[in-house]
Scaffold this active site. Structure first.
Site, PDB file in Angstrom:
ATOM      1  N   THR A 233       0.818  -1.214   0.000  1.00  0.00           N
ATOM      2  CA  THR A 233       0.000   0.000   0.000  1.00  0.00           C
ATOM      3  C   THR A 233       0.854   1.267   0.000  1.00  0.00           C
ATOM      4  O   THR A 233       2.003   1.252   0.454  1.00  0.00           O
ATOM      5  CB  THR A 233      -0.898  -0.026   1.265  1.00  0.00           C
ATOM      6  OG1 THR A 233      -1.452   1.260   1.478  1.00  0.00           O
ATOM      7  CG2 THR A 233      -0.098  -0.373   2.526  1.00  0.00           C
ATOM      8  N   ASP A 234       0.236   2.363  -0.443  1.00  0.00           N
ATOM      9  CA  ASP A 234       0.913   3.674  -0.369  1.00  0.00           C
ATOM     10  C   ASP A 234       1.016   4.169   1.081  1.00  0.00           C
ATOM     11  O   ASP A 234       1.795   5.074   1.378  1.00  0.00           O
ATOM     12  CB  ASP A 234       0.173   4.716  -1.219  1.00  0.00           C
ATOM     13  CG  ASP A 234      -1.293   4.914  -0.856  1.00  0.00           C
ATOM     14  OD1 ASP A 234      -1.809   4.205   0.033  1.00  0.00           O
ATOM     15  OD2 ASP A 234      -1.944   5.793  -1.470  1.00  0.00           O
ATOM     16  N   GLU A 235       0.227   3.564   1.990  1.00  0.00           N
ATOM     17  CA  GLU A 235       0.164   4.088   3.359  1.00  0.00           C
ATOM     18  C   GLU A 235       1.477   3.921   4.115  1.00  0.00           C
ATOM     19  O   GLU A 235       1.698   4.568   5.137  1.00  0.00           O
ATOM     20  CB  GLU A 235      -0.997   3.444   4.125  1.00  0.00           C
ATOM     21  CG  GLU A 235      -2.304   3.634   3.380  1.00  0.00           C
ATOM     22  CD  GLU A 235      -3.559   3.337   4.182  1.00  0.00           C
ATOM     23  OE1 GLU A 235      -3.527   3.397   5.417  1.00  0.00           O
ATOM     24  OE2 GLU A 235      -4.593   3.047   3.534  1.00  0.00           O
TER      25      GLU A 235
ATOM     26  N   TYR B 260      -1.908  -0.606  10.996  1.00  0.00           N
ATOM     27  CA  TYR B 260      -2.035  -1.258   9.683  1.00  0.00           C
ATOM     28  C   TYR B 260      -0.820  -0.953   8.813  1.00  0.00           C
ATOM     29  O   TYR B 260      -0.140  -1.855   8.325  1.00  0.00           O
ATOM     30  CB  TYR B 260      -3.326  -0.807   8.978  1.00  0.00           C
ATOM     31  CG  TYR B 260      -3.333  -1.117   7.493  1.00  0.00           C
ATOM     32  CD1 TYR B 260      -3.303  -2.435   7.037  1.00  0.00           C
ATOM     33  CD2 TYR B 260      -3.346  -0.090   6.538  1.00  0.00           C
ATOM     34  CE1 TYR B 260      -3.285  -2.723   5.670  1.00  0.00           C
ATOM     35  CE2 TYR B 260      -3.336  -0.375   5.180  1.00  0.00           C
ATOM     36  CZ  TYR B 260      -3.300  -1.688   4.749  1.00  0.00           C
ATOM     37  OH  TYR B 260      -3.275  -1.972   3.406  1.00  0.00           O
TER      38      TYR B 260
ATOM     39  N   LYS C 147       2.242  -3.380   7.413  1.00  0.00           N
ATOM     40  CA  LYS C 147       2.524  -3.557   5.974  1.00  0.00           C
ATOM     41  C   LYS C 147       3.975  -3.140   5.675  1.00  0.00           C
ATOM     42  O   LYS C 147       4.664  -3.780   4.885  1.00  0.00           O
ATOM     43  CB  LYS C 147       1.550  -2.738   5.119  1.00  0.00           C
ATOM     44  CG  LYS C 147       0.116  -3.235   5.105  1.00  0.00           C
ATOM     45  CD  LYS C 147      -0.060  -4.624   4.514  1.00  0.00           C
ATOM     46  CE  LYS C 147       0.186  -4.686   3.025  1.00  0.00           C
ATOM     47  NZ  LYS C 147      -0.182  -6.022   2.472  1.00  0.00           N
TER      48      LYS C 147
END
Ligand code: NAD
Ligand code: TYD
Length: 356
Positions: A135-137, A161, A165
């Site tokens: 993810t970009d997060e 989260y 990741k």
């Protein structure tokens, strides 16, 4: 490149099930073994039509089960592992981070270890691939005038989260650098489309409009996300599997930055136009500002120039078209989402929206 015998983890969930449909449609001869624990987010119904094909099988099991993973890799002579399985919702990671560390970090580690043994036992064939979907997060939060995230932006995750990741991304990277394992990493922006569990922004808004329930907007509604139609994510993963060199990382995004409140207004307009019966019309009347999410990232945006230049991929569905397809899908698939509003869902909903 082999790509004939895929183990796809988490493909009973949102993106994984879209990927399984995409892959079977484009490469019907390819064998697809799906490994999924069928958590609250995993749904056999996402795969019903696919499972009728002899090329596709679903194994119910946990990615943390090393024995099971090793057996599947060997028994099905897997040449490509596409790893979607994860705990994926930021709000749930705030309520209970442990499952995120377990599945996202320990689960990814377990898959990498099993895949390393599988690869070494065969004399390290060049054509095997382990694609880790992320993810970009992991890059953290942008200010209004910051440049978009690139593949060299330092990691700065802010939620349990995104931290879990980020940990799994680092492991996938390290297995390439340490062991030469042919891993690939993709970091994608917010996806939307069919089979999206109604806890994330877009499906939650669609379902609540159809039920005449409040549309909860966190904080001031000015947070920005970069949205990508899920089918485009699938085609990007296809391009990466076919064209990327081992050890590479690619950012994927829709170049469609929108403020949350503007996005919800667009969804409301579409629903007002498309739905014949609505409990409350116009649906804008349901918009309700609620307490902000703790540590809420302000803005995400992806620089996709690397995947455009190296692999010739770019998004093909505009935000307007993608949202229209999505709203239509939720309108026509009440039988899919109604059963998901279970007791567990109601309990989660109360925790997030009624007792913040
Ligand atoms: P999802 O929550 O809809 O699906 C996750 C799937 O993984 C479910 O089917 C679930 O049953 C399964 N799963 C969970 N724990 C498992 C375990 N321990 N063992 C086996 N299976 C397990 O998630 P999604 O939105 O489809 O996301 C898929 C992947 O893409 C995730 O890795 C996520 O981090 C990443 N991603 C998601 C987005 C997005 O916008 N949704 C964007 C970028 C990246
Ligand atoms: P979400 O779909 O949970 O994705 P992520 O947090 O991974 O980006 O949320 C998208 C944006 O919408 C995010 O800024 C949080 C916001 N949001 C709301 O305002 N209300 C909601 O009920 C939800 C679920 C999200």
């Amino acid at each position: 490149m082999a790509l004939n015998r895929l183990l796809v983890t988490g493909a009973a969930g949102f993106i994984g099930s879209n990927f399984a449909h995409y892959w079977h449609r484009h490469y019907p001869q390819s064998r697809l073994i799906i490994l999924d624990a069928l958590t609250y987010a995993g749904n056999r119904a996402n795969l019903t039509d696919l499972l009728a094909h002899p090329q596709v099988d679903l194994v119910e099991g946990n990615i943390c089960d090393r024995t099971l993973v090793a057996r599947l890799l060997k028994e099905y002579a897997i040449d490509t592992l596409v790893h979607f399985a994860a705990e994926s919702h930021v709000d749930r990671s705030i309520l209970g981070p442990e499952a995120f560390v377990q599945t996202n970090v320990v689960g990814t580690f377990t898959l990498l270890e099993a895949f390393r043994t599988h690869w070494q036992d065969q004399g390290k064939p060049e054509q095997l691939r382990f694609l880790h979907v992320s993810t970009d997060e992991v890059y953290g939060s942008l200010g209004p005038n910051d440049p978009a995230f690139s593949e060299t932006t330092p990691y700065a995750p802010n939620s349990p989260y995104s931290a879990s990741k980020a940990g799994s991304d680092h492991l996938a990277r390290a297995y390439y650098h340490t062991y030469g394992l042919p891993t690939l990493i993709t970091n994608c922006s917010n996806n939307y489309g069919p089979y999206h569990f109604p806890e994330k922004l877009i499906p939650l808004m669609c379902v609540n409009m159809l039920l005449g329930k409040p549309l909860p907007i966190y904080g001031d509604g000015q947070n920005i996300r970069d949205w990508l139609f899920v089918e485009d994510h699938c085609s990007a993963l296809d391009a990466v599997l076919r064209g990327a060199a081992p050890g590479e990382t690619y950012n994927i995004g829709g170049e469609a930055e929108v403020k949350n409140i503007d996005l919800v207004n667009l969804l409301c307009d579409l629903m007002n136009d498309l739905a014949p019966d609505l409990p409350i019309r116009p649906t804008q009347e349901l918009i309700t500002y609620v307490t902000d999410r703790p540590g809420h990232d302000r803005r995400y945006a992806m620089d996709i120039s690397k995947i455009q230049a190296d692999l010739g991929w770019q998004p093909s569905v505009t935000l307007e078209d993608g949202l229209k397809k999505t709203v239509t899908w939720y309108l026509e698939h009440r039988d899919w989402w109604m059963p998901l509003l279970s007791e567990e869902y109601q309990h989660y909903y109360k925790q997030i929206y009624e007792y913040p």
